[in-house]
Design a protein around this motif. Sequence first.
Motif, short mmCIF file in Angstrom:
data_model
loop_
_atom_site.label_atom_id
_atom_site.label_comp_id
_atom_site.label_asym_id
_atom_site.label_seq_id
_atom_site.Cartn_x
_atom_site.Cartn_y
_atom_site.Cartn_z
N UNK A 114 0.84 -1.20 0.00
CA UNK A 114 0.00 0.00 0.00
C UNK A 114 0.88 1.25 0.00
N UNK A 115 0.47 2.25 -0.78
CA UNK A 115 1.24 3.48 -0.94
C UNK A 115 0.33 4.65 -0.57
N UNK A 116 0.81 5.50 0.32
CA UNK A 116 -0.01 6.64 0.74
C UNK A 116 -0.11 7.63 -0.42
N UNK A 117 -1.34 8.03 -0.76
CA UNK A 117 -1.57 8.79 -1.99
C UNK A 117 -0.77 10.09 -2.04
N UNK A 118 -0.82 10.88 -0.98
CA UNK A 118 -0.11 12.18 -0.99
C UNK A 118 1.39 11.98 -1.14
N UNK A 119 1.89 10.97 -0.43
CA UNK A 119 3.33 10.69 -0.50
C UNK A 119 3.74 10.34 -1.92
N UNK A 120 2.82 9.72 -2.64
CA UNK A 120 3.15 9.33 -4.01
C UNK A 120 3.15 10.54 -4.94
N UNK A 121 2.03 11.30 -4.95
CA UNK A 121 2.03 12.41 -5.92
C UNK A 121 3.05 13.48 -5.57
N UNK A 122 3.44 13.54 -4.27
CA UNK A 122 4.50 14.50 -3.93
C UNK A 122 5.89 13.87 -4.08
N UNK A 123 5.91 12.67 -4.60
CA UNK A 123 7.13 11.99 -5.02
C UNK A 123 8.17 11.82 -3.91
N UNK A 124 7.69 11.40 -2.74
CA UNK A 124 8.63 11.09 -1.66
C UNK A 124 9.41 9.83 -2.04
N UNK A 125 10.71 9.84 -1.77
CA UNK A 125 11.56 8.72 -2.21
C UNK A 125 11.04 7.34 -1.77
N UNK A 126 10.56 7.24 -0.53
CA UNK A 126 10.07 5.93 -0.06
C UNK A 126 8.91 5.42 -0.92
N UNK A 127 8.02 6.35 -1.31
CA UNK A 127 6.87 5.94 -2.12
C UNK A 127 7.31 5.59 -3.53
N UNK A 128 8.27 6.33 -4.05
CA UNK A 128 8.77 6.01 -5.40
C UNK A 128 9.41 4.61 -5.39
N UNK A 129 10.06 4.30 -4.27
CA UNK A 129 10.66 2.97 -4.14
C UNK A 129 9.57 1.89 -4.19
N UNK A 130 8.44 2.17 -3.54
CA UNK A 130 7.36 1.17 -3.48
C UNK A 130 6.73 0.92 -4.85
N UNK A 131 6.72 1.94 -5.71
CA UNK A 131 6.09 1.74 -7.02
C UNK A 131 7.13 1.44 -8.11
N UNK A 132 8.39 1.30 -7.70
CA UNK A 132 9.44 0.97 -8.68
C UNK A 132 9.08 -0.35 -9.35
N UNK A 133 9.29 -0.40 -10.66
CA UNK A 133 8.92 -1.62 -11.40
C UNK A 133 9.82 -1.76 -12.62
N UNK A 134 9.73 -2.90 -13.28
CA UNK A 134 10.49 -3.14 -14.51
C UNK A 134 9.54 -3.83 -15.49
N UNK A 135 9.89 -3.89 -16.78
CA UNK A 135 8.99 -4.55 -17.74
C UNK A 135 8.68 -6.00 -17.36
N UNK A 136 9.62 -6.64 -16.67
CA UNK A 136 9.40 -8.04 -16.28
C UNK A 136 8.33 -8.15 -15.18
N UNK A 137 8.12 -7.05 -14.49
CA UNK A 137 7.22 -7.03 -13.32
C UNK A 137 5.78 -6.74 -13.77
N UNK A 138 5.27 -7.56 -14.68
CA UNK A 138 3.92 -7.36 -15.20
C UNK A 138 3.15 -8.68 -15.16
N UNK A 139 1.85 -8.67 -15.03
CA UNK A 139 0.98 -7.52 -14.79
C UNK A 139 1.06 -7.07 -13.33
N UNK A 140 0.95 -5.75 -13.16
CA UNK A 140 1.13 -5.15 -11.84
C UNK A 140 0.01 -4.15 -11.56
N UNK A 141 -0.45 -4.16 -10.33
CA UNK A 141 -1.42 -3.16 -9.86
C UNK A 141 -0.77 -2.40 -8.72
N UNK A 142 -0.97 -1.09 -8.67
CA UNK A 142 -0.45 -0.29 -7.56
C UNK A 142 -1.57 -0.04 -6.57
N UNK A 143 -1.29 -0.33 -5.30
CA UNK A 143 -2.33 -0.11 -4.28
C UNK A 143 -2.14 1.24 -3.59
#
Length: 367
Positions: free
Chosen positions: A66-95
């Motif tokens: 789970x990723x806190x919405x404000x932390x994500x749109x304000x691009x806090x490093x911890x949240x960016x780490x949580x949504x980090x992905x690669x093409x191999x990491x599919x299919x993926x849903x972000x919570x």
Amino acid sequence: MTTVQNNEAASPSCDEHEERWRTPICLGGRQLQSRFFLAPLAGYTHLAFRVALRRLQGLGLATTDLVQATMLWSERPKSLELVATTPEDRPLTVQLFSGNTNDIIRAAKWLEDRGYEAIDLNMGCPMAKVNGAGGGARLMCDTDGAVQMAEHVVKSVRLPVSVKMRLGWDSARLTAPAIAAAMEDVGVVAVTIHGRTRAQGFHGGVNREGIRAVVDAVRQMPIIANGDVRTVDDAISMFHDTGCSAVAIGRGAMLDPWIFRRLQYFAANNQAMPEPSPDEQIDFLSQHFYLMTEQHDDHACFQFRKFAAWYGARLGIPEDLEDRLRRFENYQEFDQIVTEIRQRHGERQCAIPTALIKVPNGPVEHW
Ligand SMILES: Cc1cc2nc3c(=O)[nH]c(=O)nc-3n(C[C@H](O)[C@H](O)[C@H](O)COP(=O)(O)O)c2cc1C
């Protein structure tokens, strides 16, 4: 035989339903290879773990922590780490989670603009800091508010939106069937149900009847059943008992990373998968660690330690080596431990992990 109500577009007959778990599923326009999904486990289901599992095969869909919405749109490093992905990491849903609809929408658009495929809204988290801000399971106390939030998100982005929730706040308020039915009406593509209430936390058994009541409450929207699935038998009986369209597995994937492959193999061959060889098992361990280093460099040594106790027993790692895996400090030390594990694999017979995934404890109000 379980009687199944309309679930998924072409309501199947009972016989077809019994075989449903063998077939792929389309969710929100995404064709998924299996109906066996990874449930989010904050702190564990990071990029490296997801990719390591995908390489074992059988995993139909993974969701981020789970990723806190404000932390994500304000691009806090911890949240960016949580949504980090690669093409191999599919299919993926972000919570995402938040008690504030505007923040969720902003985060959802942020994800859409960056090419993410799907969004899941957390309405099941029992933690006080999440519930106190009106997010997580707290949303289950306010059916209208929860549904309006989802509707606004559905209307704001083109991405498929799903929801994960519990059966309700407590046994007196089992709101999941009503909420799921209303979610379907506003265009949510699927709902995952953890078959416990918020008051239960992680205690007590999973209420499969409760999950079935949710399946029965919706018309066609797929319901993904979740809770305490640890084996192939658990998963198949979950389909039969609840009429669900897919099963999400969290802690069971930590206990047995091969569980998705076992399920896929069983679905295709009607027999149990041969056990992975010692080399395959140790390769998995090593691969998980080196995938972690790609994202976290040296810090991976520290982060990997919490997996040691889980993998120790499953992978037949002698206890003294498991102990070293809990403390190692650098790559060389890791490689040395792996070499010794290869030499001594099988010395340990017990397949019961020596540690449990930490779940919040004590009175649920204090979490
Ligand atoms: C350590 C831990 C972290 C969790 N993190 C999340 C999370 O980020 N989002 C979520 O929706 N559920 C989260 N859950 C709940 C799980 O997704 C799942 O619903 C629950 O563990 C029951 O399924 P299982 O028995 O297969 O683990 C978490 C559970 C645990 C134990």
